[in-house]
Design an enzyme around this catalytic site. Structure first.
Site, PDB file in Angstrom:
ATOM      1  N   ASP A 156       8.510 -15.475   8.743  1.00 25.10           N
ATOM      2  CA  ASP A 156       9.707 -16.101   8.185  1.00 25.10           C
ATOM      3  C   ASP A 156      10.109 -15.560   6.830  1.00 25.10           C
ATOM      4  O   ASP A 156      11.183 -15.874   6.337  1.00 25.10           O
ATOM      5  CB  ASP A 156       9.487 -17.614   8.079  1.00 25.10           C
ATOM      6  CG  ASP A 156       9.567 -18.265   9.436  1.00 25.10           C
ATOM      7  OD1 ASP A 156      10.398 -17.802  10.240  1.00 25.10           O
ATOM      8  OD2 ASP A 156       8.813 -19.211   9.702  1.00 25.10           O
ATOM      9  N   HIS A 212      -0.331 -18.725   6.565  1.00 28.70           N
ATOM     10  CA  HIS A 212      -0.197 -19.056   7.990  1.00 28.70           C
ATOM     11  C   HIS A 212      -1.487 -19.714   8.442  1.00 28.70           C
ATOM     12  O   HIS A 212      -2.565 -19.353   7.971  1.00 28.70           O
ATOM     13  CB  HIS A 212       0.054 -17.781   8.806  1.00 28.70           C
ATOM     14  CG  HIS A 212       0.584 -18.036  10.171  1.00 28.70           C
ATOM     15  ND1 HIS A 212      -0.246 -18.361  11.233  1.00 28.70           N
ATOM     16  CD2 HIS A 212       1.849 -18.056  10.655  1.00 28.70           C
ATOM     17  CE1 HIS A 212       0.498 -18.530  12.303  1.00 28.70           C
ATOM     18  NE2 HIS A 212       1.775 -18.366  11.988  1.00 28.70           N
ATOM     19  N   HIS A 261       7.770 -25.558  10.850  1.00 22.17           N
ATOM     20  CA  HIS A 261       7.662 -24.678  12.020  1.00 22.17           C
ATOM     21  C   HIS A 261       8.880 -23.761  12.044  1.00 22.17           C
ATOM     22  O   HIS A 261       8.909 -22.766  11.345  1.00 22.17           O
ATOM     23  CB  HIS A 261       7.522 -25.566  13.258  1.00 22.17           C
ATOM     24  CG  HIS A 261       7.140 -24.866  14.523  1.00 22.17           C
ATOM     25  ND1 HIS A 261       6.794 -23.554  14.579  1.00 22.17           N
ATOM     26  CD2 HIS A 261       7.054 -25.327  15.814  1.00 22.17           C
ATOM     27  CE1 HIS A 261       6.513 -23.212  15.831  1.00 22.17           C
ATOM     28  NE2 HIS A 261       6.668 -24.276  16.590  1.00 22.17           N
TER      29      HIS A 261
HETATM   30  N1  ACO Z   1       2.107 -20.964  -1.455  1.00 22.12           N
HETATM   31  C1  ACO Z   1       1.116 -21.300  -2.307  1.00 22.12           C
HETATM   32  N2  ACO Z   1      -0.098 -21.699  -1.935  1.00 22.12           N
HETATM   33  C2  ACO Z   1      -0.335 -21.780  -0.619  1.00 22.12           C
HETATM   34  C3  ACO Z   1       0.647 -21.438   0.349  1.00 22.12           C
HETATM   35  C4  ACO Z   1       1.899 -21.012  -0.110  1.00 22.12           C
HETATM   36  N3  ACO Z   1       2.859 -20.669   0.747  1.00 22.12           N
HETATM   37  N4  ACO Z   1       0.124 -21.614   1.579  1.00 22.12           N
HETATM   38  C5  ACO Z   1      -1.127 -22.044   1.418  1.00 22.12           C
HETATM   39  N5  ACO Z   1      -1.411 -22.138   0.082  1.00 22.12           N
HETATM   40  C6  ACO Z   1      -2.688 -22.516  -0.515  1.00 22.12           C
HETATM   41  C7  ACO Z   1      -2.959 -23.990  -0.331  1.00 22.12           C
HETATM   42  O1  ACO Z   1      -2.440 -24.734  -1.419  1.00 22.12           O
HETATM   43  C8  ACO Z   1      -4.459 -24.015  -0.269  1.00 22.12           C
HETATM   44  O2  ACO Z   1      -4.947 -23.844  -1.596  1.00 22.12           O
HETATM   45  P1  ACO Z   1      -6.288 -24.645  -2.096  1.00 22.12           P
HETATM   46  O3  ACO Z   1      -7.386 -24.056  -1.272  1.00 22.12           O
HETATM   47  O4  ACO Z   1      -6.372 -24.352  -3.527  1.00 22.12           O
HETATM   48  O5  ACO Z   1      -6.009 -26.090  -1.785  1.00 22.12           O
HETATM   49  C9  ACO Z   1      -4.809 -22.727   0.465  1.00 22.12           C
HETATM   50  O6  ACO Z   1      -3.717 -21.836   0.193  1.00 22.12           O
HETATM   51  C10 ACO Z   1      -4.982 -22.909   1.979  1.00 22.12           C
HETATM   52  O7  ACO Z   1      -3.769 -23.421   2.512  1.00 22.12           O
HETATM   53  P2  ACO Z   1      -3.662 -24.559   3.643  1.00 22.12           P
HETATM   54  O8  ACO Z   1      -2.538 -25.465   3.285  1.00 22.12           O
HETATM   55  O9  ACO Z   1      -5.007 -25.164   3.872  1.00 22.12           O
HETATM   56  O10 ACO Z   1      -3.312 -23.719   4.920  1.00 22.12           O
HETATM   57  P3  ACO Z   1      -2.719 -24.314   6.282  1.00 22.12           P
HETATM   58  O11 ACO Z   1      -3.241 -23.439   7.354  1.00 22.12           O
HETATM   59  O12 ACO Z   1      -2.930 -25.775   6.419  1.00 22.12           O
HETATM   60  O13 ACO Z   1      -1.144 -24.111   6.103  1.00 22.12           O
HETATM   61  C11 ACO Z   1       1.028 -23.156   6.179  1.00 22.12           C
HETATM   62  C12 ACO Z   1      -0.434 -23.047   6.643  1.00 22.12           C
HETATM   63  C13 ACO Z   1       1.606 -24.534   6.539  1.00 22.12           C
HETATM   64  C14 ACO Z   1       1.850 -22.094   6.914  1.00 22.12           C
HETATM   65  C15 ACO Z   1       1.074 -22.918   4.651  1.00 22.12           C
HETATM   66  O14 ACO Z   1       0.555 -21.636   4.338  1.00 22.12           O
HETATM   67  C16 ACO Z   1       2.484 -23.075   4.102  1.00 22.12           C
HETATM   68  O15 ACO Z   1       2.906 -24.196   3.818  1.00 22.12           O
HETATM   69  N6  ACO Z   1       3.249 -21.949   3.920  1.00 22.12           N
HETATM   70  C17 ACO Z   1       4.606 -22.037   3.495  1.00 22.12           C
HETATM   71  C18 ACO Z   1       5.522 -22.487   4.654  1.00 22.12           C
HETATM   72  C19 ACO Z   1       5.757 -21.378   5.652  1.00 22.12           C
HETATM   73  O16 ACO Z   1       6.032 -20.234   5.301  1.00 22.12           O
HETATM   74  N7  ACO Z   1       5.683 -21.746   6.956  1.00 22.12           N
HETATM   75  C20 ACO Z   1       5.933 -20.793   8.056  1.00 22.12           C
HETATM   76  C21 ACO Z   1       4.703 -20.578   8.888  1.00 22.12           C
HETATM   77  S1  ACO Z   1       5.060 -19.356  10.131  1.00 22.12           S
HETATM   78  C22 ACO Z   1       5.820 -20.217  11.401  1.00 22.12           C
HETATM   79  O17 ACO Z   1       5.679 -21.394  11.569  1.00 22.12           O
HETATM   80  C23 ACO Z   1       6.696 -19.416  12.340  1.00 22.12           C
END
Ligand code: ACO
Length: 448
Positions: free
Chosen positions: A380, A324, A285
């Site tokens: 971020d 996101h 977060h």
């Molecule tokens: N890098 C690479 N692959 C990714 C990323 C990433 N940053 N984010 C998602 N994916 C992929 C997943 O592996 C998944 O692939 P698949 O379908 O082959 O399994 C697909 O994209 C969907 O992702 P989910 O994990 O299902 O998406 P979710 O909504 O659960 O997660 C999250 C969202 C936690 C923000 C995720 O994108 C992530 O971990 N990003 C990096 C951390 C980050 O930047 N967080 C800040 C969020 S903004 C905030 O909180 C203010």
């Protein structure tokens, strides 16, 4: 919702006359058909309880771990369209607020639903400015922490401790008391944050300066040394104000849900804000911008980006600052932050990591892996670069998020308290553990 028995043969009639704002479902266990009202694009989860196989059946529930598709409240504060990349506070586009408003004006808008007139704004700013001091005992309380204590830990504890100084805060249904705690919370968060920072440096605390703006005073409390009057750099002061606007609210995210959840037990707002701050502490977060910075440092050079992207695609790494839960398009805040980064670099010097970040973004936005998964930069991706250029250590990054999010938290808290539909938050569970079994004395258990 009306259960009928047995179910008629399923027919699809989409004529205008037959269209109703409702959902019909058939329980194949019993053959009964049910009709649920659809309101604002939702059905009431409570209606599902009427779907039963027998009189003593508890009724159907919906199972939604992590609330991926469950609205827990109605709200009139923040609107997000994740597909289109839209963020609005009380109907105003985030882009327009970032360009024309100030953080305190935006905080008023979040709280009261309207932009203030001149008099209302002056009154609001006056009251927040005159609630920035903290009790000397809170100062002593902060002194008790180790020099290397994480500022978020200090902040969570100090905000919780405020409830012991303001016992009147428990009168949460008294509008005047609520108003006072809101002034205090928005006013004191920067002071606690700055004191935590100065404590980690071993430097004396700097008291608030009421002549300065909200972000200007924060810079004063962070940076002032021997000068008689601190004069904040106007570019940095405005940059901080814009970052505060962008972070002020984001509807029902993890920390806001914590604020509403704890507040729903009628705990005082300081205790609820401490819980929300704790939720923000997590790297998924409020801690993501720190992870972005570490990733960019690990990549090390623009030429190493393609190899890193390959590792991301192979599932060995994540591209931090991308993706996101809600946005499946460019996070509108990320665009504003990217522009702001260059303004800060003009004053503080270019942060070399920006070239690596831009290269990551360029490659990712053209790559099938990211395009097909709708992974775009989130807020971020660039904020860490700005904070680092401004001289903040990474441990202060989530603190810089908690300060402005306080206005969103208290707005959502008040909305929850005044919503007649709300009750103490208490989700259900699906129990998958053992059935009833008899206690066995330790001497008789196997392996004894
Ligand atoms: N890098 C690479 N692959 C990714 C990323 C990433 N940053 N984010 C998602 N994916 C992929 C997943 O592996 C998944 O692939 P698949 O379908 O082959 O399994 C697909 O994209 C969907 O992702 P989910 O994990 O299902 O998406 P979710 O909504 O659960 O997660 C999250 C969202 C936690 C923000 C995720 O994108 C992530 O971990 N990003 C990096 C951390 C980050 O930047 N967080 C800040 C969020 S903004 C905030 O909180 C203010």
């Amino acid at each position: 919702m009306n259960p009928t028995n047995p179910a008629p043969a399923a027919k699809t009639d989409t004529s205008e006359a037959s269209r109703r704002e409702s959902l019909s479902v058939v329980d194949n266990r019993t053959g009964r058909q049910y009709e649920f009202a659809i309101q604002n694009g939702t059905i009431r989860a409570g209606d599902l309880r009427k779907i039963k196989t027998s009189e003593d059946d508890f009724g159907l529930m919906s199972y939604d771990p992590a609330f991926l598709n469950t609205a827990s409240c109605t709200s009139r504060i923040t609107y997000i369209d994740g597909e289109k990349g839209i963020l609005r506070y009380r109907g105003y586009a985030i882009e327009e607020l970032a360009e024309k408003s100030t953080y305190l004006e935006t905080a008023y808008l979040l709280m009261y639903g309207q932009l203030p007139n001149r008099e209302q704004l002056a009154d609001w700013v006056y009251h927040i400015t005159h609630h920035t001091f903290i009790h000397e005992s809170i100062k002593k309380f902060l002194d008790g922490f180790h020099y290397d204590a994480h500022p978020m830990g200090m902040m969570i504890s100090a905000v919780a401790a405020l409830s012991t100084f303001y016992p009147d805060a428990k009168h949460i249904f008294d509008p005047a008391s609520r108003q006072k705690q809101i002034y205090r919370l928005i006013g004191k968060m920067p002071t606690i944050a700055a004191f935590a920072y100065r404590h980690s440096l071993g430097m004396p605390y700097v008291y608030p300066d009421n002549d300065l703006s909200y972000p200007g005073n924060f810079l004063n409390m962070l940076l002032r040394t021997t000068e008689l009057k601190f004069r904040p750099n106007p570019t940095l002061e405005r940059a901080l104000d814009v970052l505060f606007i962008l972070h002020a609210d984001h509807e029902q995210n993890c920390s806001t849900s914590a604020m509403r959840g704890v507040g729903s037990s009628h705990a005082d707002p300081y205790s609820a804000t401490a819980a929300a701050t704790a939720a923000l502490y997590g790297p998924l977060h409020g801690g993501a911008n720190e992870a972005v910075l570490r990733m960019l440092m690990q990549i090390g050079a623009k030429g190493s980006v393609p190899a890193y992207i390959q590792r991301v695609k192979a599932g060995e790494e994540k591209l931090m600052g991308f993706g996101h839960r809600v946005y499946k398009n460019y996070d509108p805040r990320a665009r504003i932050v990217k522009r702001l980064a260059y303004e800060v670099f003009e004053v503080m010097g270019r942060n070399e990591l920006i070239d690596i970040a831009l290269e990551c973004e360029r490659i990712a936005l053209e790559d099938e892996y990211f395009v097909s998964r709708k992974l775009y930069p989130n807020v971020d991706f660039y904020t860490g670069l700005i904070y680092q250029s401004m001289g903040f250590p990474v441990t202060m990054f989530p603190v810089l998020f908690a300060i402005p999010r306080t206005s969103g938290w208290v707005s959502q808290w008040q909305e929850m308290l005044l919503d007649p539909e709300q009750k103490i938050a208490r989700p259900r569970q699906v129990y998958l553990g053992p059935e009833l079994r008899s206690y066995v004395p330790v001497s008789e258990r196997s392996g004894s």
